[in-house]
Design a protein around this motif. Structure first.
Motif, PDB file in Angstrom:
ATOM      1  N   ASP A   1       0.803  -1.233   0.000  1.00  0.00           N
ATOM      2  CA  ASP A   1       0.000   0.000   0.000  1.00  0.00           C
ATOM      3  C   ASP A   1       0.831   1.275   0.000  1.00  0.00           C
ATOM      4  O   ASP A   1       0.265   2.365   0.107  1.00  0.00           O
ATOM      5  CB  ASP A   1      -0.909   0.027   1.236  1.00  0.00           C
ATOM      6  CG  ASP A   1      -1.977  -1.051   1.195  1.00  0.00           C
ATOM      7  OD1 ASP A   1      -2.310  -1.501   0.079  1.00  0.00           O
ATOM      8  OD2 ASP A   1      -2.463  -1.455   2.265  1.00  0.00           O
ATOM      9  N   VAL A   2       2.154   1.150  -0.103  1.00  0.00           N
ATOM     10  CA  VAL A   2       3.016   2.322   0.074  1.00  0.00           C
ATOM     11  C   VAL A   2       3.858   2.566  -1.178  1.00  0.00           C
ATOM     12  O   VAL A   2       4.478   1.646  -1.714  1.00  0.00           O
ATOM     13  CB  VAL A   2       3.938   2.146   1.297  1.00  0.00           C
ATOM     14  CG1 VAL A   2       4.877   3.342   1.436  1.00  0.00           C
ATOM     15  CG2 VAL A   2       3.101   1.981   2.564  1.00  0.00           C
ATOM     16  N   SER A   3       3.870   3.792  -1.633  1.00  0.00           N
ATOM     17  CA  SER A   3       4.844   4.237  -2.627  1.00  0.00           C
ATOM     18  C   SER A   3       5.710   5.294  -1.952  1.00  0.00           C
ATOM     19  O   SER A   3       5.406   5.747  -0.849  1.00  0.00           O
ATOM     20  CB  SER A   3       4.158   4.809  -3.874  1.00  0.00           C
ATOM     21  OG  SER A   3       3.367   5.927  -3.540  1.00  0.00           O
ATOM     22  N   TYR A   4       6.783   5.676  -2.602  1.00  0.00           N
ATOM     23  CA  TYR A   4       7.718   6.573  -1.941  1.00  0.00           C
ATOM     24  C   TYR A   4       8.407   7.487  -2.935  1.00  0.00           C
ATOM     25  O   TYR A   4       8.425   7.256  -4.141  1.00  0.00           O
ATOM     26  CB  TYR A   4       8.773   5.771  -1.175  1.00  0.00           C
ATOM     27  CG  TYR A   4       9.712   5.019  -2.086  1.00  0.00           C
ATOM     28  CD1 TYR A   4      10.899   5.595  -2.522  1.00  0.00           C
ATOM     29  CD2 TYR A   4       9.400   3.732  -2.523  1.00  0.00           C
ATOM     30  CE1 TYR A   4      11.747   4.921  -3.378  1.00  0.00           C
ATOM     31  CE2 TYR A   4      10.246   3.042  -3.380  1.00  0.00           C
ATOM     32  CZ  TYR A   4      11.415   3.644  -3.798  1.00  0.00           C
ATOM     33  OH  TYR A   4      12.248   2.980  -4.649  1.00  0.00           O
ATOM     34  N   ARG A   5       8.971   8.535  -2.371  1.00  0.00           N
ATOM     35  CA  ARG A   5       9.831   9.434  -3.150  1.00  0.00           C
ATOM     36  C   ARG A   5      11.070   9.704  -2.322  1.00  0.00           C
ATOM     37  O   ARG A   5      10.987  10.176  -1.185  1.00  0.00           O
ATOM     38  CB  ARG A   5       9.114  10.742  -3.465  1.00  0.00           C
ATOM     39  CG  ARG A   5       9.943  11.648  -4.371  1.00  0.00           C
ATOM     40  CD  ARG A   5       9.190  12.882  -4.787  1.00  0.00           C
ATOM     41  NE  ARG A   5       8.877  13.741  -3.644  1.00  0.00           N
ATOM     42  CZ  ARG A   5       8.632  15.042  -3.760  1.00  0.00           C
ATOM     43  NH1 ARG A   5       8.642  15.616  -4.946  1.00  0.00           N
ATOM     44  NH2 ARG A   5       8.344  15.758  -2.701  1.00  0.00           N
ATOM     45  N   ILE A   6      12.219   9.376  -2.887  1.00  0.00           N
ATOM     46  CA  ILE A   6      13.486   9.605  -2.203  1.00  0.00           C
ATOM     47  C   ILE A   6      13.962  11.018  -2.498  1.00  0.00           C
ATOM     48  O   ILE A   6      13.928  11.488  -3.630  1.00  0.00           O
ATOM     49  CB  ILE A   6      14.554   8.585  -2.646  1.00  0.00           C
ATOM     50  CG1 ILE A   6      14.179   7.188  -2.146  1.00  0.00           C
ATOM     51  CG2 ILE A   6      15.932   8.973  -2.123  1.00  0.00           C
ATOM     52  CD1 ILE A   6      15.125   6.113  -2.572  1.00  0.00           C
ATOM     53  N   ILE A   7      14.416  11.704  -1.475  1.00  0.00           N
ATOM     54  CA  ILE A   7      14.953  13.058  -1.612  1.00  0.00           C
ATOM     55  C   ILE A   7      16.385  13.046  -1.091  1.00  0.00           C
ATOM     56  O   ILE A   7      16.634  12.766   0.082  1.00  0.00           O
ATOM     57  CB  ILE A   7      14.116  14.077  -0.818  1.00  0.00           C
ATOM     58  CG1 ILE A   7      12.671  14.054  -1.320  1.00  0.00           C
ATOM     59  CG2 ILE A   7      14.706  15.468  -0.944  1.00  0.00           C
ATOM     60  CD1 ILE A   7      11.749  14.937  -0.543  1.00  0.00           C
ATOM     61  N   ASP A   8      17.327  13.331  -1.983  1.00  0.00           N
ATOM     62  CA  ASP A   8      18.744  13.335  -1.635  1.00  0.00           C
ATOM     63  C   ASP A   8      19.175  14.776  -1.383  1.00  0.00           C
ATOM     64  O   ASP A   8      19.280  15.567  -2.312  1.00  0.00           O
ATOM     65  CB  ASP A   8      19.552  12.712  -2.773  1.00  0.00           C
ATOM     66  CG  ASP A   8      20.993  12.436  -2.365  1.00  0.00           C
ATOM     67  OD1 ASP A   8      21.434  12.999  -1.333  1.00  0.00           O
ATOM     68  OD2 ASP A   8      21.669  11.662  -3.063  1.00  0.00           O
ATOM     69  N   ARG A   9      19.394  15.114  -0.119  1.00  0.00           N
ATOM     70  CA  ARG A   9      19.775  16.477   0.243  1.00  0.00           C
ATOM     71  C   ARG A   9      21.279  16.628   0.450  1.00  0.00           C
ATOM     72  O   ARG A   9      21.747  17.651   0.929  1.00  0.00           O
ATOM     73  CB  ARG A   9      19.032  16.904   1.519  1.00  0.00           C
ATOM     74  CG  ARG A   9      17.526  17.026   1.342  1.00  0.00           C
ATOM     75  CD  ARG A   9      16.892  17.643   2.582  1.00  0.00           C
ATOM     76  NE  ARG A   9      15.480  17.894   2.381  1.00  0.00           N
ATOM     77  CZ  ARG A   9      14.519  17.041   2.695  1.00  0.00           C
ATOM     78  NH1 ARG A   9      14.836  15.877   3.223  1.00  0.00           N
ATOM     79  NH2 ARG A   9      13.250  17.340   2.486  1.00  0.00           N
ATOM     80  N   ARG A  10      22.040  15.597   0.117  1.00  0.00           N
ATOM     81  CA  ARG A  10      23.487  15.696   0.288  1.00  0.00           C
ATOM     82  C   ARG A  10      24.094  16.630  -0.753  1.00  0.00           C
ATOM     83  O   ARG A  10      23.574  16.734  -1.870  1.00  0.00           O
ATOM     84  CB  ARG A  10      24.126  14.309   0.163  1.00  0.00           C
ATOM     85  CG  ARG A  10      23.677  13.318   1.216  1.00  0.00           C
ATOM     86  CD  ARG A  10      24.228  11.937   0.924  1.00  0.00           C
ATOM     87  NE  ARG A  10      23.799  11.456  -0.382  1.00  0.00           N
ATOM     88  CZ  ARG A  10      24.202  10.309  -0.907  1.00  0.00           C
ATOM     89  NH1 ARG A  10      25.057   9.546  -0.273  1.00  0.00           N
ATOM     90  NH2 ARG A  10      23.764   9.930  -2.097  1.00  0.00           N
TER      91      ARG A  10
END
Length: 323
Positions: A297-306
């Motif tokens: 039931d889960v989708s995601y969005r990765i955010i790379d702040r490095r």
């Protein structure tokens, strides 16, 4: 010669499987969509030999299955089984703890609950009253499966290095759960075992290893040392707020261990939710719609702040969605 014994516990049995940082990194990569060897290597940064060994352990342990997807040359995918997917709640609690207590300017993730369509935080809740679980409001008692057993600690190297060069979402959370001795110490303290000799008796950890792990957990801000006797000096170890918040990850791991490794007599530990008076039925729910969360039931969005390079003075956000 007297044999050292350990209090039987579903957490201990579970840690025999997942109390290893490379294993946790591979599982995380799988939850983020990884299936093939090169994908796991890229996401985890593990050396080929180490990655191959851990994938083999996951297959042997029934958490993954190896499937042929190309005949010539032979190529395989590693797919998570139901047993592996059932660790998802543990992973969500590790992610929740990491986001709260660790450095903000690094790789992070936004979770979207497909059922309600909203971005959410995973919340540990009681299945009976639906209230968020407060670790200080959970009582425990001995279960029918409680006993003492000889520990069979396999040799593992300590893995304390940061995972900053990979796409890992968990750094310190994986280090703690990936260190079996550290997790067993936390288990003891959660159940009211606070003094050095009592923790050693409860875990059967060698004195030098116990001293080192207690110092490590103290320096990390998980526990604090408190003197209770001055002559000779004696100390006990109490949870700090950071350590209290880690409780939910071990709670979900215990639930997984109860499902897959429980003794015929039943679970070794029984928990009661003092808020409602029922046996604790821990679940992970959506912070927005309060519905039960499942892996599908889960989708995601990765955010790379490095920073993109050492010369960058500010982190650069880069977002991407699950494939």
């Amino acid at each position: 010669m007297e044999k050292k014994l350990i209090r039987s516990c579903s957490i201990w049995r579970a840690l025999e499987v997942v109390g290893d940082v490379p294993i946790l990194l591979i599982l995380e990569a799988s939850w983020l969509g990884g299936k093939r060897f090169d994908e796991f290597r890229r996401r985890t940064g593990l050396l080929k030999a180490l990655l191959s060994d851990r994938l083999g352990r996951l297959v042997t342990g029934g958490l993954m299955e190896k499937k042929l997807y190309c005949d010539s040359p032979p190529r395989y995918e590693y797919l998570m089984t139901t047993k592996g997917q059932d660790l998802y709640w543990t992973a969500l609690m590790l992610l929740r703890w990491e986001k709260k207590w660790q450095v903000k300017d690094k790789i992070n993730v936004e979770l979207i609950h497909k059922t309600c369509g909203k971005m959410f935080d995973p919340v540990p809740a009681c299945g009976h009253c639906s209230e968020e679980i407060d670790p200080t409001r959970v009582a425990w008692s001995e279960g029918p499966g409680l006993g003492w057993m000889k520990p069979l600690y396999s040799r593992r190297r300590k893995t304390r290095e940061s995972t900053g060069d990979t796409t890992s979402l968990m750094d310190q959370a994986a280090q703690i759960m990936g260190d079996r001795w550290g997790s067993l110490i936390m288990r003891s303290i959660y159940t009211g075992v606070n003094r050095f000799d009592d923790i050693r008796a409860d875990t059967a950890i060698a004195t030098n290893i116990l001293s080192e792990r207690l110092t490590w957990l103290t320096d990390m801000g998980m526990i604090r040392q408190s003197q209770y006797n001055s002559n000779p000096p004696r100390y006990e170890y109490r949870l700090r707020r950071k350590g209290v918040d880690y409780y939910h990850a071990l709670l979900m791991l215990m639930q997984w261990g109860d499902k897959y490794f429980v003794a015929p007599e039943g679970p070794p530990l029984l928990l009661t939710h003092e808020e409602c008076g029922h046996d604790l039925d821990p679940q992970v729910v959506c912070s927005e719609c309060k519905e039960h969360i499942s892996f599908q039931d889960v989708s995601y969005r990765i955010i790379d702040r490095r920073p993109m390079s050492e010369n960058d003075s500010e982190p650069v956000p880069v977002s991407r969605t699950a494939s």
